[in-house]
Design a protein around this motif. Structure first.
Motif, PDB file in Angstrom:
ATOM      1  N   SER A   1      -3.765   5.016  -1.259  1.00 20.97           N
ATOM      2  CA  SER A   1      -3.703   4.332   0.026  1.00 20.97           C
ATOM      3  C   SER A   1      -3.950   3.097   0.351  1.00 20.97           C
ATOM      4  O   SER A   1      -4.487   2.415   0.475  1.00 20.97           O
ATOM      5  N   VAL A   2      -3.014   2.866   0.741  1.00 25.75           N
ATOM      6  CA  VAL A   2      -2.477   2.292   0.877  1.00 25.75           C
ATOM      7  C   VAL A   2      -1.751   1.159   2.119  1.00 25.75           C
ATOM      8  O   VAL A   2      -0.588   0.477   1.986  1.00 25.75           O
ATOM      9  N   ASN A   3      -2.133   2.355   3.279  1.00 31.28           N
ATOM     10  CA  ASN A   3      -1.635   2.561   5.195  1.00 31.28           C
ATOM     11  C   ASN A   3      -1.876   0.789   5.170  1.00 31.28           C
ATOM     12  O   ASN A   3      -1.288   0.399   6.654  1.00 31.28           O
ATOM     13  N   GLY A   4      -3.375  -0.216   5.015  1.00 30.48           N
ATOM     14  CA  GLY A   4      -2.731  -1.631   5.496  1.00 30.48           C
ATOM     15  C   GLY A   4      -1.261  -2.513   5.358  1.00 30.48           C
ATOM     16  O   GLY A   4      -0.882  -2.855   6.061  1.00 30.48           O
ATOM     17  N   LEU A   5      -0.482  -1.773   3.919  1.00 30.11           N
ATOM     18  CA  LEU A   5       0.737  -2.273   3.894  1.00 30.11           C
ATOM     19  C   LEU A   5       1.478  -2.202   5.059  1.00 30.11           C
ATOM     20  O   LEU A   5       2.497  -3.376   5.197  1.00 30.11           O
ATOM     21  N   ALA A   6       1.017  -1.335   5.910  1.00 37.19           N
ATOM     22  CA  ALA A   6       2.494  -1.493   6.523  1.00 37.19           C
ATOM     23  C   ALA A   6       2.250  -2.133   7.588  1.00 37.19           C
ATOM     24  O   ALA A   6       3.443  -2.121   8.614  1.00 37.19           O
ATOM     25  N   ASN A   7       1.649  -3.001   7.514  1.00 33.89           N
ATOM     26  CA  ASN A   7       1.692  -3.826   9.451  1.00 33.89           C
ATOM     27  C   ASN A   7       1.636  -5.837   8.383  1.00 33.89           C
ATOM     28  O   ASN A   7       1.633  -6.442   9.417  1.00 33.89           O
ATOM     29  N   LEU A   8       1.597  -4.929   6.939  1.00 34.47           N
ATOM     30  CA  LEU A   8       1.869  -7.058   6.866  1.00 34.47           C
ATOM     31  C   LEU A   8       3.701  -6.761   6.383  1.00 34.47           C
ATOM     32  O   LEU A   8       4.340  -6.362   5.749  1.00 34.47           O
TER      33      LEU A   8
ATOM     34  N   LEU B   1       5.764  -8.785   3.679  1.00 33.26           N
ATOM     35  CA  LEU B   1       5.313  -8.776   2.535  1.00 33.26           C
ATOM     36  C   LEU B   1       6.814  -8.940   1.559  1.00 33.26           C
ATOM     37  O   LEU B   1       7.582  -8.053   1.692  1.00 33.26           O
ATOM     38  N   ARG B   2       7.046  -9.527   0.735  1.00 34.25           N
ATOM     39  CA  ARG B   2       8.062  -9.322   0.249  1.00 34.25           C
ATOM     40  C   ARG B   2       8.016  -9.121  -1.019  1.00 34.25           C
ATOM     41  O   ARG B   2       8.819  -8.935  -2.396  1.00 34.25           O
ATOM     42  N   SER B   3       6.549  -9.274  -1.819  1.00 35.06           N
ATOM     43  CA  SER B   3       6.577  -8.600  -3.075  1.00 35.06           C
ATOM     44  C   SER B   3       5.255  -8.028  -3.367  1.00 35.06           C
ATOM     45  O   SER B   3       3.942  -8.174  -2.551  1.00 35.06           O
ATOM     46  N   PHE B   4       5.393  -6.728  -3.687  1.00 34.23           N
ATOM     47  CA  PHE B   4       4.087  -5.970  -4.458  1.00 34.23           C
ATOM     48  C   PHE B   4       3.960  -5.364  -5.668  1.00 34.23           C
ATOM     49  O   PHE B   4       4.774  -4.820  -6.093  1.00 34.23           O
ATOM     50  N   ASN B   5       2.691  -5.841  -5.948  1.00 38.31           N
ATOM     51  CA  ASN B   5       2.345  -5.657  -7.561  1.00 38.31           C
ATOM     52  C   ASN B   5       1.489  -4.718  -7.424  1.00 38.31           C
ATOM     53  O   ASN B   5       0.602  -5.758  -7.960  1.00 38.31           O
ATOM     54  N   ALA B   6       1.224  -3.798  -8.183  1.00 38.34           N
ATOM     55  CA  ALA B   6      -0.084  -3.493  -8.062  1.00 38.34           C
ATOM     56  C   ALA B   6       0.720  -2.696  -9.511  1.00 38.34           C
ATOM     57  O   ALA B   6      -0.256  -1.434 -10.232  1.00 38.34           O
ATOM     58  N   SER B   7       1.130  -3.006 -10.541  1.00 39.61           N
ATOM     59  CA  SER B   7       1.122  -2.197 -12.044  1.00 39.61           C
ATOM     60  C   SER B   7       0.326  -2.750 -13.198  1.00 39.61           C
ATOM     61  O   SER B   7      -1.333  -2.893 -12.934  1.00 39.61           O
ATOM     62  N   ASN B   8      -0.748  -1.459 -13.550  1.00 40.53           N
ATOM     63  CA  ASN B   8      -1.502  -1.183 -13.938  1.00 40.53           C
ATOM     64  C   ASN B   8      -2.899  -1.319 -13.126  1.00 40.53           C
ATOM     65  O   ASN B   8      -3.768  -1.061 -13.365  1.00 40.53           O
ATOM     66  N   PHE B   9      -2.319  -0.338 -12.208  1.00 40.07           N
ATOM     67  CA  PHE B   9      -3.755  -0.061 -11.197  1.00 40.07           C
ATOM     68  C   PHE B   9      -3.176   1.123 -10.820  1.00 40.07           C
ATOM     69  O   PHE B   9      -2.177   1.912  -9.996  1.00 40.07           O
ATOM     70  N   LEU B  10      -4.500   2.137 -10.609  1.00 44.82           N
ATOM     71  CA  LEU B  10      -4.408   3.545 -10.768  1.00 44.82           C
ATOM     72  C   LEU B  10      -4.246   3.765  -9.004  1.00 44.82           C
ATOM     73  O   LEU B  10      -4.534   3.452  -8.467  1.00 44.82           O
ATOM     74  N   LEU B  11      -2.567   4.062  -9.093  1.00 47.39           N
ATOM     75  CA  LEU B  11      -2.908   4.752  -7.413  1.00 47.39           C
ATOM     76  C   LEU B  11      -2.582   6.369  -7.722  1.00 47.39           C
ATOM     77  O   LEU B  11      -1.232   6.563  -7.442  1.00 47.39           O
ATOM     78  N   PRO B  12      -3.057   7.541  -7.937  1.00 44.25           N
ATOM     79  CA  PRO B  12      -2.846   8.573  -8.313  1.00 44.25           C
ATOM     80  C   PRO B  12      -2.218   9.179  -6.591  1.00 44.25           C
ATOM     81  O   PRO B  12      -2.932   8.985  -5.874  1.00 44.25           O
ATOM     82  N   GLY B  13      -0.275   9.731  -6.559  1.00 45.43           N
ATOM     83  CA  GLY B  13      -0.046  10.030  -5.322  1.00 45.43           C
ATOM     84  C   GLY B  13       0.940   9.724  -5.684  1.00 45.43           C
ATOM     85  O   GLY B  13       1.449   9.892  -6.007  1.00 45.43           O
ATOM     86  N   THR B  14       1.645  10.098  -3.982  1.00 44.74           N
ATOM     87  CA  THR B  14       2.832  10.122  -3.727  1.00 44.74           C
ATOM     88  C   THR B  14       3.155   8.752  -2.720  1.00 44.74           C
ATOM     89  O   THR B  14       2.812   8.236  -2.123  1.00 44.74           O
ATOM     90  N   ILE B  15       4.581   8.334  -3.351  1.00 47.16           N
ATOM     91  CA  ILE B  15       5.259   7.131  -2.876  1.00 47.16           C
ATOM     92  C   ILE B  15       5.150   7.415  -1.455  1.00 47.16           C
ATOM     93  O   ILE B  15       6.122   8.478  -1.213  1.00 47.16           O
ATOM     94  N   PRO B  16       4.373   6.362  -0.011  1.00 52.08           N
ATOM     95  CA  PRO B  16       5.059   7.353   1.130  1.00 52.08           C
ATOM     96  C   PRO B  16       5.991   7.241   1.664  1.00 52.08           C
ATOM     97  O   PRO B  16       6.714   5.794   1.282  1.00 52.08           O
ATOM     98  N   GLU B  17       6.740   7.967   2.382  1.00 49.11           N
ATOM     99  CA  GLU B  17       7.945   7.651   3.012  1.00 49.11           C
ATOM    100  C   GLU B  17       7.748   6.862   3.597  1.00 49.11           C
ATOM    101  O   GLU B  17       9.374   6.528   4.006  1.00 49.11           O
ATOM    102  N   TRP B  18       6.889   6.444   4.771  1.00 52.96           N
ATOM    103  CA  TRP B  18       7.032   5.326   5.397  1.00 52.96           C
ATOM    104  C   TRP B  18       7.141   3.995   4.762  1.00 52.96           C
ATOM    105  O   TRP B  18       7.863   2.558   5.282  1.00 52.96           O
ATOM    106  N   PHE B  19       7.532   3.430   2.968  1.00 53.26           N
ATOM    107  CA  PHE B  19       7.551   2.093   2.466  1.00 53.26           C
ATOM    108  C   PHE B  19       9.130   1.908   2.873  1.00 53.26           C
ATOM    109  O   PHE B  19       9.912   0.999   3.269  1.00 53.26           O
TER     110      PHE B  19
END
Ligand SMILES: *[C@@H]1O[C@H](CO)[C@@H](O)[C@H](O)[C@H]1NC(C)=O
Ligand SMILES: *[C@@H]1O[C@H](CO)[C@@H](O)[C@H](O)[C@H]1NC(C)=O
Ligand SMILES: *[C@@H]1O[C@H](CO)[C@@H](O)[C@H](O)[C@H]1NC(C)=O
Ligand SMILES: *[C@@H]1O[C@H](CO)[C@@H](O)[C@H](O)[C@H]1NC(C)=O
Ligand SMILES: *[C@@H]1O[C@H](CO)[C@@H](O)[C@H](O)[C@H]1NC(C)=O
Ligand SMILES: *[C@@H]1O[C@H](CO)[C@@H](O)[C@H](O)[C@H]1NC(C)=O
Ligand SMILES: *[C@@H]1O[C@H](CO)[C@@H](O)[C@H](O)[C@H]1NC(C)=O
Ligand SMILES: *[C@@H]1O[C@H](CO)[C@@H](O)[C@H](O)[C@H]1NC(C)=O
Ligand SMILES: *[C@@H]1O[C@H](CO)[C@@H](O)[C@H](O)[C@H]1NC(C)=O
Ligand SMILES: *[C@@H]1O[C@H](CO)[C@@H](O)[C@H](O)[C@H]1NC(C)=O
Length: 882
Positions: free
Chosen positions: A96-103, A106-124
């Motif tokens: 759940s990363v909805n907050g990203l939508a208002n950044l 944002l040029r770089s997002f690195n969440a490697s090794n951080f648990l994000l079980p789910g699907t990549i949202p279409e709005w990305f």
């Protein structure tokens, strides 16, 4: 709730930070987050992801949070890689990363090794337009890749490896033109690689390893000239490795192991061996040899070809001896054979197990090398002897059985058997060879007799000549050394898909297209359709450019042989086209004489062409015959320098004396002057004849004479040649191109060229001058006519052969045989040509034997045996009209 609290504490924060920044940090003031919207977005992320106060402390400006980077008060980069969640967050982790939508910056997002079980949202794909780097490695993401990600055209790095992604790779990804690093490895992706991937021209690393991908490796990958790392291992790719991958000129790492690939690797697969570092081909079903360059690739650290059906012998080391200990070589589980060689010196770790290597183990092989299951001597755990023997016997290779045989009796038995086999094999091969030889002889005789039968008025041959234009077998031509290999796609791009607009002409050996390479070099591309052109026409030409190199030939840039039915040869573009079109242009504007090819240029062209032909006839060994000398074969660069083209007909002259003798033996009386029909004959005199027509074309401006040998052209020749006389300059003005502006001096040169042309057009091939004399004559045209004229009175007597025309008309008698063997005469002619030393002394010609006539009785006798002695006066005064 969050908003309320934050608005209450804000004033306090504000003053604290004013003090903090101005007093303590000063210049970092601009780090403070200025966008309320983003402020709220970050706090939303903080709670939805369950981030801890340790990394993102509530009471600090978010721009100072761990992993947050701001620019001008806006968030441009987020790194939550490896963060731990709060206890609450750990209980129910979500993507759940909805907050990203208002950044929005944002040029770089690195969440490697951080648990994000789910699907990549279409709005990305719709909201994160500024994103350049997205790193979601090892985040336990599942589901398929959203099609909209293809909208993120700013992306340069997309890392999604080690997740549980499934489905296929959306074709929209090929919009990511700026993508340099693309990693989808270790997922459950299926389907094939989208073909459009070839348009991602900035791609430096493509990692699709460990998925369920299938289909073939697309040839289009070869277009990715910047690609350094290509990892397709652990998939289900099948088919063979496309030779187009040769286009990967920056390739460092090629990992295609553990697939279902088969076939052999093109030997020129690695076009830039100096960049190679890692090659892993293991556990496929490849056969054939290993591309030889890998053994000499200086930077190669890791080579694993294990578990295939590769075969061949180890080459000897071509690198310097400084053993590189960290190099790894794994050849285990293949069909390699032969002795261990010095190439093993280059490797610190060696696994050769499960092959058929034989002989002893040299001491440069590292101590811990795996050598099990081979046919090596004095070593344990080797294959049994009969396996080894039958392996080598199947391949017709020698197997040196170990001398201290464990069971002498059985040993002798088997070696006797193999001896017998060798003897039988030799006998059979010998017999087959003899039969083949006889068959070839028979065919030769038949061909000769048939050529004899249907003579036409081509009138230019020397009689029957076995068709010898077929190129050597493809295997003996080393294409890689003959120009570059272009991909079909490159050529399509260069010529706008071979559009009609780019068609120059439909030549007899292929269609010529103009084009521009990616590098901007203008080229001419010959498309050879093997279904309509003589098979292997392109090989003839490749063979030529492999053999001959001289500035008088059209610069050859490369080839494309990847298609079965169409082959392509690429030449440099010649701005002034060919001689026939230059003359044509001139004739089109006959009223405007300024645009006509002036005499100086014509002479220059004649000289240039003579230089090229002279090189072929006299400097190549064996002599090469062009066989397609005509105006349209004479290409002209920007300075009207000649670059001979149309080389698909060339062949080596029947220089072999024995063959000539056979030919002559078979020659029927009276037929020698008639010439052969069909394919042009393979003697230099044929080129000379054709060159004579070109010279006449230059003199008269009559178009198309050199291109044709039909009755009309013959008739024209018969009418024109009588106007060329060494005694009468004025006569030639009746045939000189009316658009040529020549004064009296120049007319003398025109006259000289006409005289040379006439000597070339002698109906009797044996009486045509050799090319090197023609070259001399054209270099000194005035000498041709002036010195001859001064001695013209003597020409009618037999002693006149000491003059220039001995070289053109006379010296052939001593040299026509010799021209076949350049070593005898070519060097001596340089110093003392018949032209330079002409006059009454008559000491010129072919070295010792003298061309003058008087001093070469023995040679003349020899000549007369083969050719009837000509009457030189007759030859000069009127052309043979038989
Ligand atoms: C991302 O954050 C982690 C953890 O704080 C840190 O170890 C890593 O160096 C950061 N990476 C980058 C590229 O900033
Ligand atoms: C993004 O900002 C808009 C206001 O412009 C707001 O309505 C929306 O809730 C915000 N979305 C998130 C996820 O914060
Ligand atoms: C993301 O963070 C990890 C861990 O710090 C780092 O190794 C990796 O290089 C980062 N990714 C990118 C694309 O910089
Ligand atoms: C790429 O990013 C810039 C800002 O960094 C943005 O203005 C632009 O719209 C982005 N391009 C696309 C195609 O989204
Ligand atoms: C993004 O991709 C979708 C399809 O997934 C498309 O409909 C849309 O027009 C694209 N462009 C933007 C700006 O979202
Ligand atoms: C790709 O990168 C270049 C600079 O490297 C940039 O000028 C261009 O706008 C980028 N293209 C897209 C679609 O973002
Ligand atoms: C590709 O990814 C796999 C696993 O994710 C990794 O082990 C491998 O080293 C990568 N290949 C290259 C060439 O970097
Ligand atoms: C090698 O070839 C043999 C015979 O064709 C075949 O049975 C075997 O499976 C092949 N091995 C590999 C690794 O492809
Ligand atoms: C060589 O490759 C084989 C099969 O792929 C493997 O079993 C073996 O361990 C490798 N040898 C070394 C030394 O890594
Ligand atoms: C390598 O060199 C050795 C000794 O010079 C020679 O006997 C052997 O035939 C060579 N091997 C190859 C493959 O050329």
């Amino acid at each position: 709730m969050v908003d309320q609290r934050s608005s209450r504490v804000l004033p306090f924060f504000f003053f604290f930070f004013l003090f903090y920044f101005f007093v303590l940090l000063g210049p970092t003031f601009e780090q403070q987050l200025s966008s309320q919207l983003e402020f709220r977005a970050l706090f939303e992320l903080r709670s939805s992801l369950g981030l801890r106060g340790k990394e993102w402390p509530r009471k600090t400006d978010p721009c100072l949070w761990n992993g947050v980077v701001c620019e001008d008060g806006r968030v441009v980069s987020l790194n939550i890689s490896g963060f731990r969640r709060t206890r609450l967050g750990r209980q129910n982790p979500q993507f759940s990363v909805n907050g990203l939508a208002n950044l929005t910056l944002l040029r770089s997002f690195n969440a490697s090794n951080f648990l994000l079980p789910g699907t990549i949202p279409e709005w990305f794909g719709h909201r994160l337009n500024s994103l350049r780097v997205l790193d979601l490695r090892s985040c336990s993401i599942y589901g398929s890749l959203p099609y909209s990600l293809g909208n993120l055209t700013n992306l340069t790095g997309l890392y999604l490896s080690r997740n549980n992604l499934s489905g296929s790779i959306p074709s929209s990804f090929t919009n990511l033109k700026n993508l340099s690093f693309f990693d989808l490895s270790s997922n459950f992706l299926s389907g094939s690689i989208p073909l459009e991937i070839g348009t991602l021209s900035r791609l430096q690393a493509l990692n699709l390893s460990s998925n369920n991908l299938s289909g073939s490796i697309p040839a289009i990958l070869g277009d990715l000239g910047a690609l350094a790392d290509l990892d397709l291992s652990f998939n289900s790719f099948s088919g063979s490795v496309p030779p187009e991958l040769r286009g990967l000129r920056s390739l460092k790492k090629l990992l295609i192991g553990n697939n279902l690939l088969s076939g052999s690797l093109p030997d020129n697969l690695f076009s830039n061996p100096s960049s190679l570092e890692t090659i892993v081909l293991n556990r496929n079903s490849f056969n054939g040899g290993i591309p030889s360059v890998v053994w000499s690739a200086p930077g190669l650290r890791f080579l694993d070809v294990s578990g295939n059906n590769f075969t061949g012998q180890l080459p000897n080391s071509s690198l310097s001896d400084n053993a590189t200990v960290d190099r790894v070589l794994n050849m285990s589980g293949n069909l390699f054979y032969g002795g261990l060689s010095t190439v093993l010196r280059q490797f610190g770790s060696v696994d050769l197990s499960g092959n058929y290597f034989q002989g002893g183990v040299p001491d440069y092989v590292v101590v811990n090398a795996s050598l099990d299951s081979n046919c090596l001597q004095n070593l344990r755990n080797q294959r049994n002897l009969s396996d080894c023997e039958s392996f080598y016997a199947e391949r017709g290779q020698n197997f040196d059985a170990p001398s201290p045989a464990p069971s002498p009796a059985a040993e002798r038995e088997t070696s006797k058997k193999s001896n017998r086999r060798t003897i039988i094999l030799a006998a059979v091969l010998g017999g087959v060879g003899l039969i083949l030889l006889l068959a070839i002889l028979l065919v030769l005789v038949l061909v000769c007799l048939r050529k004899r039968g249907d003579t036409t008025q081509r009138g230019v041959g020397v009689g029957p000549v076995p068709g010898s234009s077929s190129p050597p077998p493809a295997a003996t031509i080393n294409y890689s050394s003959v120009g570059d290999a272009f991909t079909y796609l490159q050529l399509l791009q260069a010529t706008s898909d071979f559009s009609d607009a780019n068609l120059i002409k439909n030549g007899h050996s292929g269609d010529l297209f103009r084009g521009v390479l990616e590098s901007g070099i203008p080229v001419v591309i010959k498309r050879i359709d093997l279904r309509s052109v003589k098979k292997e026409a392109h090989l003839v030409e490749l063979d030529f450019f492999g053999k001959a190199s001289h500035t008088r030939f059209v610069p050859f840039l490369g080839h494309c042989l990847e298609n079965d039915n169409e082959k392509f040869l690429v030449y440099k573009y010649m701005p002034n086209g060919d001689l026939s079109s230059s003359l044509y242009k001139k004739n089109n504007t006959e009223d405007d004489s300024l645009q006509s090819l002036d005499w100086i240029t014509r002479l220059k062209i004649a000289l240039g062409a003579a230089e090229g032909l002279s090189y072929l006839h006299h400097e190549c060994n064996p002599p090469l015959v062009h066989r397609d000398v005509q105006a349209s074969s004479i290409l002209l660069d920007d300075k009207f320098e000649v670059r001979l083209g149309s080389l698909s007909e060339f062949c080596t002259q029947e220089g072999d004396i024995h063959q000539s003798k056979i030919t002559r033996l078979l020659r029927l009386p009276q037929s020698s002057e008639q010439g052969a029909s069909g394919t042009p004959t393979a003697v230099c005199a044929y080129d000379v004849y054709c060159f004579g027509k070109v010279l006449l074309e230059l003199v008269t401006g009559k178009l198309g004479i050199s291109a044709s040998s039909d009755a009309q052209a013959k008739e024209w020749l018969d009418q024109t040649v009588p106007y060329i006389s060494i005694y009468d300059k004025e006569l030639v003005t009746k045939i000189v191109d009316p658009s040529l502006i020549v004064d009296d001096d120049l007319l003398e040169e025109v006259w000289a060229m006409a005289v040379v042309a006439r000597s070339c057009l002698n109906p009797k091939p044996s009486r045509r001058p050799p090319m090197r004399y023609i070259l001399k004559a054209l270099e000194n045209p005035l000498k041709v006519v002036r010195e001859e004229n001064s001695g013209s009175a003597r020409l009618r007597t037999t002693s006149s052969r000491g003059s220039w025309n001995a070289a053109l008309f006379g010296s052939w008698r001593s040299s026509s045989d010799i021209t076949v063997i350049p070593a005898v005469s070519s060097t001596k002619v340089e110093g003392g040509s018949g032209l330079k030393h002409s006059g009454t002394t008559g000491s010129q010609g072919s070295g010792q034997n003298g061309g003058g006539g008087e001093h070469s009785s023995s040679y003349r006798r020899h000549s007369r045996e083969i050719f009837p002695e000509p009457s030189s006066v007759q030859d000069v005064e009127r052309p043979d009209q038989d």
